[in-house]
Design an enzyme around this catalytic site. Sequence first.
Site, PDB file in Angstrom:
ATOM      1  N   PHE A  95       0.671  -1.248  -0.043  1.00 25.58           N
ATOM      2  CA  PHE A  95      -0.005   0.080   0.102  1.00 25.58           C
ATOM      3  C   PHE A  95       0.786   1.197  -0.061  1.00 25.58           C
ATOM      4  O   PHE A  95       0.312   2.305   0.242  1.00 25.58           O
ATOM      5  CB  PHE A  95      -0.766   0.011   1.197  1.00 25.58           C
ATOM      6  CG  PHE A  95      -1.824  -1.151   1.447  1.00 25.58           C
ATOM      7  CD1 PHE A  95      -3.005  -1.011   0.412  1.00 25.58           C
ATOM      8  CD2 PHE A  95      -1.520  -2.421   2.185  1.00 25.58           C
ATOM      9  CE1 PHE A  95      -4.108  -2.292   0.446  1.00 25.58           C
ATOM     10  CE2 PHE A  95      -2.468  -3.476   2.234  1.00 25.58           C
ATOM     11  CZ  PHE A  95      -3.436  -3.197   1.346  1.00 25.58           C
ATOM     12  N   LYS A 135       2.776  13.875  -8.877  1.00 23.00           N
ATOM     13  CA  LYS A 135       2.516  14.461  -7.592  1.00 23.00           C
ATOM     14  C   LYS A 135       3.981  14.561  -6.802  1.00 23.00           C
ATOM     15  O   LYS A 135       4.956  14.485  -7.300  1.00 23.00           O
ATOM     16  CB  LYS A 135       1.824  13.329  -6.697  1.00 23.00           C
ATOM     17  CG  LYS A 135       2.623  12.187  -6.285  1.00 23.00           C
ATOM     18  CD  LYS A 135       1.883  11.239  -5.089  1.00 23.00           C
ATOM     19  CE  LYS A 135       2.840  10.380  -4.463  1.00 23.00           C
ATOM     20  NZ  LYS A 135       2.257   9.602  -3.804  1.00 23.00           N
ATOM     21  N   CYS A 183      -0.444   3.999 -10.751  1.00 28.36           N
ATOM     22  CA  CYS A 183      -1.351   3.171  -9.992  1.00 28.36           C
ATOM     23  C   CYS A 183      -2.768   3.356 -10.083  1.00 28.36           C
ATOM     24  O   CYS A 183      -3.560   2.635 -10.885  1.00 28.36           O
ATOM     25  CB  CYS A 183      -0.847   3.038  -8.470  1.00 28.36           C
ATOM     26  SG  CYS A 183       0.871   2.686  -8.242  1.00 28.36           S
TER      27      CYS A 183
HETATM   28  C1  UGA Z   1      -1.439   5.014  -4.420  1.00 28.12           C
HETATM   29  C2  UGA Z   1      -2.049   4.480  -3.308  1.00 28.12           C
HETATM   30  O1  UGA Z   1      -2.223   5.717  -2.550  1.00 28.12           O
HETATM   31  C3  UGA Z   1      -1.154   3.802  -2.397  1.00 28.12           C
HETATM   32  O2  UGA Z   1      -1.993   3.279  -1.186  1.00 28.12           O
HETATM   33  C4  UGA Z   1      -0.953   2.439  -3.278  1.00 28.12           C
HETATM   34  O3  UGA Z   1       0.087   1.548  -2.737  1.00 28.12           O
HETATM   35  C5  UGA Z   1      -0.274   2.790  -4.668  1.00 28.12           C
HETATM   36  O4  UGA Z   1      -0.966   3.938  -5.251  1.00 28.12           O
HETATM   37  C6  UGA Z   1      -0.108   1.788  -5.661  1.00 28.12           C
HETATM   38  O5  UGA Z   1      -1.171   1.122  -5.935  1.00 28.12           O
HETATM   39  O6  UGA Z   1       0.932   1.336  -5.491  1.00 28.12           O
HETATM   40  P1  UGA Z   1       0.708   6.739  -5.187  1.00 28.12           P
HETATM   41  O7  UGA Z   1       0.076   6.402  -6.720  1.00 28.12           O
HETATM   42  O8  UGA Z   1       1.986   6.763  -4.930  1.00 28.12           O
HETATM   43  O9  UGA Z   1      -0.131   5.704  -4.203  1.00 28.12           O
HETATM   44  O10 UGA Z   1      -0.071   8.127  -5.074  1.00 28.12           O
HETATM   45  P2  UGA Z   1      -1.268   8.997  -4.327  1.00 28.12           P
HETATM   46  O11 UGA Z   1      -0.746   9.644  -3.152  1.00 28.12           O
HETATM   47  O12 UGA Z   1      -2.368   8.023  -3.869  1.00 28.12           O
HETATM   48  O13 UGA Z   1      -1.665   9.987  -5.282  1.00 28.12           O
HETATM   49  C7  UGA Z   1      -2.295   9.565  -6.492  1.00 28.12           C
HETATM   50  C8  UGA Z   1      -2.774  10.691  -7.334  1.00 28.12           C
HETATM   51  O14 UGA Z   1      -3.957  11.449  -6.559  1.00 28.12           O
HETATM   52  C9  UGA Z   1      -1.680  11.880  -7.169  1.00 28.12           C
HETATM   53  O15 UGA Z   1      -1.909  12.359  -8.840  1.00 28.12           O
HETATM   54  C10 UGA Z   1      -2.190  12.840  -6.540  1.00 28.12           C
HETATM   55  O16 UGA Z   1      -1.776  14.223  -7.023  1.00 28.12           O
HETATM   56  C11 UGA Z   1      -3.816  12.931  -6.558  1.00 28.12           C
HETATM   57  N1  UGA Z   1      -4.431  13.559  -5.546  1.00 28.12           N
HETATM   58  C12 UGA Z   1      -4.164  12.952  -4.153  1.00 28.12           C
HETATM   59  C13 UGA Z   1      -5.327  14.238  -5.782  1.00 28.12           C
HETATM   60  O17 UGA Z   1      -5.606  14.767  -6.974  1.00 28.12           O
HETATM   61  N2  UGA Z   1      -6.150  14.941  -4.646  1.00 28.12           N
HETATM   62  C14 UGA Z   1      -5.846  14.459  -3.380  1.00 28.12           C
HETATM   63  O18 UGA Z   1      -6.508  14.928  -2.628  1.00 28.12           O
HETATM   64  C15 UGA Z   1      -4.928  13.353  -3.281  1.00 28.12           C
END
Ligand code: UGA
Length: 459
Positions: A153, A330, A267
């Site tokens: 995760f 991000k 992801c």
């Molecule tokens: C995500 C999950 O959060 C992890 O738990 C999981 O292990 C991982 O995918 C995976 O499947 O390997 P990650 O892809 O590193 O992790 O990124 P996140 O922090 O989830 O962010 C995803 C996207 O959502 C980013 O582009 C971020 O900018 C966006 N985001 C996040 C928003 O647009 N708004 C928010 O409030 C939060």
Amino acid sequence: MRCTVFGTGYLGATHAACMAELGHDVLGVDIDPGKVAKLSGGEVPFYEPGLGEVLRRNLDAGRLRFTTSYPEAAAFADVHFLGVGTPQKKGEYAADLRHVHAVLDTLAPLLDRPSVIVGKSTVPVGTAAELRCRAVELAPAGEGVEVAWNPEFLREGHAVEDTLRPDRLVVGVDATSPGRAEALLRELYADLIAAGVPFLLTDLPTAELVKVSANAFLATKISFINAISEVCEATGADVSALADALGHDARIGRRFLGAGLGFGGGCLPKDIRAFMARAGELGADQALTFLREVDSINMRRRTKMVELATRAVGGSLLGANIAVLGAAFKPDSDDVRDSPALNVAGMLQLHGAAVSVYDPKALDNSRRLFPTLTYATSAAEACRAADAVLLATEWDEFRRLVPADLDEVVRSRVIVDGRRCLDGAQWNAAGWRYFALGSSPRDNSRETRSGRSTSRVDA
Ligand code: UGA
């Protein structure tokens, strides 16, 4: 204990280094000799805060090594973690399992004593059971080879912390013939369990589904607030204040309610698509049709950002100089897979703008993916003579920008905040025109606005 980790990308390299940090003897395995050489030399082939120190500490301590040799790996340990990528298939929604299959098909014939293969990759439900059949067929140890699923995760940018202090450990084992997997994993994770991390034992399909369901939920939460932001745009309501108010309800929570340019990366986007595809194969496609909407709300953010930028420069992008701050999907990552920021930069260019992109860490990866964009080596350089500055990824460096940093650099004092992370009142007060994705056209075109500060994205 001894273990191997197959695949040394974001997931595998972090897992290998962190398992060594927990005191185990670890062998990381990858077919890419370049990656193996870099990791063996103490260099992380991607940007992940804190990982370099953990890697080097454990290389120096002799607990961590890397190799391309499968026979060496098979001889080294009885627990083999599988952490290779499962990207989206070209032209289809389904996940491409070729890397998972390649590892299993090469490793299993070398397993001549009882062993446990522990999957960490995100896979369609049913994959673990299929791999177990394949392993039993191919391995000299036959039925002695178990398959367990222990989904990962971790978030990029927080990978070390998420691996050493996870919210939970989920371990799926074969319910029909439980073997040594549970005991071995409890032992491997003993320190984490002792520190109070919940250890959740499930069957194989449940463990596989926990992972994709978690990502589907997170994606839905982001698209939910972005859908609401479209209504806010139409009514003049403030989506950031609204999210703050929603977040106070403990059942909802403020995290992942950051409205803006939406989600990207390697992801969330591909996982919700693979989940839909798998549900379809299982005859449960109706159950997940809402994810189609989650996906399209999210993709719409990118076009909305281009529309907002167009409005901000007066109606046409043709010949406009646009600075794009941020290219990674991000902050605190150099990953540009399905990055909303780069996507927007590409679209702006297609509409005739001259685009200059700056990102603190993702420039090399961006150049490889989008070689035709112009890349700057600092925010100020990207903003030189800009008709509009777009904030596309909320790196701290950009959150901290103040008007005086750019006043004398740009051609027009126009800033478009795709992540709603700047203080609009401050920019307006300094004579800039501040536009925020998700705010109404009335708010966005206002020359000066006071007293209202936008909330920051809380990821
Ligand atoms: C995500 C999950 O959060 C992890 O738990 C999981 O292990 C991982 O995918 C995976 O499947 O390997 P990650 O892809 O590193 O992790 O990124 P996140 O922090 O989830 O962010 C995803 C996207 O959502 C980013 O582009 C971020 O900018 C966006 N985001 C996040 C928003 O647009 N708004 C928010 O409030 C939060």
